[in-house]
Scaffold this motif. Structure first.
Motif, PDB file in Angstrom:
ATOM      1  N   GLU A  34       0.846  -1.190   0.000  1.00 51.53           N
ATOM      2  CA  GLU A  34       0.000   0.000   0.000  1.00 51.53           C
ATOM      3  C   GLU A  34       0.881   1.239   0.000  1.00 51.53           C
ATOM      4  O   GLU A  34       1.904   1.281   0.686  1.00 51.53           O
ATOM      5  N   VAL A  35       0.480   2.236  -0.775  1.00 51.61           N
ATOM      6  CA  VAL A  35       1.174   3.518  -0.785  1.00 51.61           C
ATOM      7  C   VAL A  35       0.146   4.585  -0.430  1.00 51.61           C
ATOM      8  O   VAL A  35      -0.796   4.820  -1.179  1.00 51.61           O
ATOM      9  N   THR A  36       0.328   5.219   0.737  1.00 53.14           N
ATOM     10  CA  THR A  36      -0.597   6.270   1.163  1.00 53.14           C
ATOM     11  C   THR A  36       0.042   7.650   1.074  1.00 53.14           C
ATOM     12  O   THR A  36      -0.622   8.638   1.322  1.00 53.14           O
ATOM     13  N   ALA A  37       1.316   7.720   0.715  1.00 55.80           N
ATOM     14  CA  ALA A  37       2.019   9.002   0.600  1.00 55.80           C
ATOM     15  C   ALA A  37       1.988   9.476  -0.846  1.00 55.80           C
ATOM     16  O   ALA A  37       1.894   8.681  -1.774  1.00 55.80           O
ATOM     17  N   GLU A  38       2.075  10.777  -1.030  1.00 56.04           N
ATOM     18  CA  GLU A  38       2.139  11.369  -2.357  1.00 56.04           C
ATOM     19  C   GLU A  38       3.575  11.304  -2.856  1.00 56.04           C
ATOM     20  O   GLU A  38       4.480  11.876  -2.243  1.00 56.04           O
ATOM     21  N   LEU A  39       3.802  10.607  -3.966  1.00 52.69           N
ATOM     22  CA  LEU A  39       5.135  10.471  -4.538  1.00 52.69           C
ATOM     23  C   LEU A  39       5.168  11.072  -5.932  1.00 52.69           C
ATOM     24  O   LEU A  39       4.168  11.057  -6.644  1.00 52.69           O
ATOM     25  N   PHE A  55       5.048  10.194   7.304  1.00 55.00           N
ATOM     26  CA  PHE A  55       5.400  10.145   8.722  1.00 55.00           C
ATOM     27  C   PHE A  55       6.341  11.293   9.048  1.00 55.00           C
ATOM     28  O   PHE A  55       7.420  11.402   8.463  1.00 55.00           O
ATOM     29  N   GLU A  56       5.939  12.157   9.956  1.00 54.25           N
ATOM     30  CA  GLU A  56       6.745  13.256  10.481  1.00 54.25           C
ATOM     31  C   GLU A  56       7.484  14.045   9.400  1.00 54.25           C
ATOM     32  O   GLU A  56       8.697  14.232   9.449  1.00 54.25           O
ATOM     33  N   THR A 111      13.235  11.682   3.113  1.00 57.46           N
ATOM     34  CA  THR A 111      12.765  13.049   2.951  1.00 57.46           C
ATOM     35  C   THR A 111      12.565  13.273   1.461  1.00 57.46           C
ATOM     36  O   THR A 111      13.479  13.012   0.666  1.00 57.46           O
ATOM     37  N   LEU A 112      11.377  13.727   1.077  1.00 61.62           N
ATOM     38  CA  LEU A 112      11.093  13.981  -0.328  1.00 61.62           C
ATOM     39  C   LEU A 112      11.564  15.371  -0.695  1.00 61.62           C
ATOM     40  O   LEU A 112      11.436  16.314   0.087  1.00 61.62           O
ATOM     41  N   ASN A 113      12.150  15.522  -1.901  1.00 61.52           N
ATOM     42  CA  ASN A 113      12.579  16.824  -2.388  1.00 61.52           C
ATOM     43  C   ASN A 113      12.315  16.912  -3.876  1.00 61.52           C
ATOM     44  O   ASN A 113      11.792  15.975  -4.479  1.00 61.52           O
ATOM     45  N   ALA A 114      12.690  18.032  -4.490  1.00 62.93           N
ATOM     46  CA  ALA A 114      12.382  18.266  -5.895  1.00 62.93           C
ATOM     47  C   ALA A 114      13.073  17.276  -6.825  1.00 62.93           C
ATOM     48  O   ALA A 114      12.575  16.992  -7.911  1.00 62.93           O
ATOM     49  N   THR A 115      14.222  16.753  -6.427  1.00 61.07           N
ATOM     50  CA  THR A 115      14.968  15.849  -7.300  1.00 61.07           C
ATOM     51  C   THR A 115      14.721  14.378  -6.994  1.00 61.07           C
ATOM     52  O   THR A 115      15.293  13.514  -7.643  1.00 61.07           O
ATOM     53  N   GLY A 116      13.898  14.063  -6.008  1.00 60.45           N
ATOM     54  CA  GLY A 116      13.616  12.671  -5.667  1.00 60.45           C
ATOM     55  C   GLY A 116      13.386  12.482  -4.189  1.00 60.45           C
ATOM     56  O   GLY A 116      12.485  13.077  -3.607  1.00 60.45           O
ATOM     57  N   ALA A 117      14.234  11.677  -3.571  1.00 56.19           N
ATOM     58  CA  ALA A 117      14.113  11.377  -2.150  1.00 56.19           C
ATOM     59  C   ALA A 117      15.495  11.088  -1.588  1.00 56.19           C
ATOM     60  O   ALA A 117      16.347  10.535  -2.272  1.00 56.19           O
TER      61      ALA A 117
END
Length: 155
Positions: free
Chosen positions: A35-40, A112-113, A132-138
């Motif tokens: 399951e993926v509940t985060a926005e990627l 999460f946090e 941590t998600l950022n503009a270039t990926g994670a």
């Protein structure tokens, strides 16, 4: 009166046991539900999949097994499948696996946090890491957590 109470206890106990057994068989023995509940973004899905498969290869050995990928998230599932293939794993998704020796793999990605918590799970090992998600990926935001499962989980 005591006999009537005893008659009601047995069905109630059986119902409780049946409900508990159903919880244990939800995704297979020892596996989480994919399951993926985060926005990627596509970049973050690719970065996370690449890093986690690299860590999986450290635990399982690259290309040593056929992976049965369980989960159909439209963004992370294909990124994970591509990363597995890059590490020389044979990957099956919706094919019949009767009689074949495969390693089921499930995943979850949850917010999460301020980041995302990612988990890959097989019958032998479970890997967990924060990103941590950022503009270039994670970017990995925590050390890798490795939980080895005993041989009883594979039976």
């Amino acid at each position: 009166m005591r006999a009537i109470r005893t008659l009601f206890r047995l069905p109630a106990a059986l119902l409780l046991l049946a409900l508990l057994a159903a919880c244990q068989t939800m995704s297979g023995p020892g596996l989480i539900r994919s399951e993926v509940t985060a926005e990627l973004t596509p970049e973050s899905a690719n970065a996370i999949a690449g890093d986690m498969v690299g860590r999986l290869a450290e635990q399982v050995g690259p290309g040593t097994t056929t992976i049965e990928l369980r989960g159909s998230d439209t963004l992370f599932g294909p990124a994970l499948e591509a990363a597995l293939r890059e590490w020389s794993y044979a990957v099956i998704t919706d094919q019949a696996t009767e009689g074949a020796v495969v390693t089921p793999l499930t995943y979850s990605i949850d917010p999460f946090e301020g980041g995302v918590l990612v988990r890959l799970s097989t019958l032998q090992v479970e890997l967990t890491r924060m990103y941590t998600l950022n503009a270039t990926g994670a970017t990995p935001a925590s050390p890798l957590s490795v939980m080895q499962r005993g041989s009883e989980a594979a039976s």
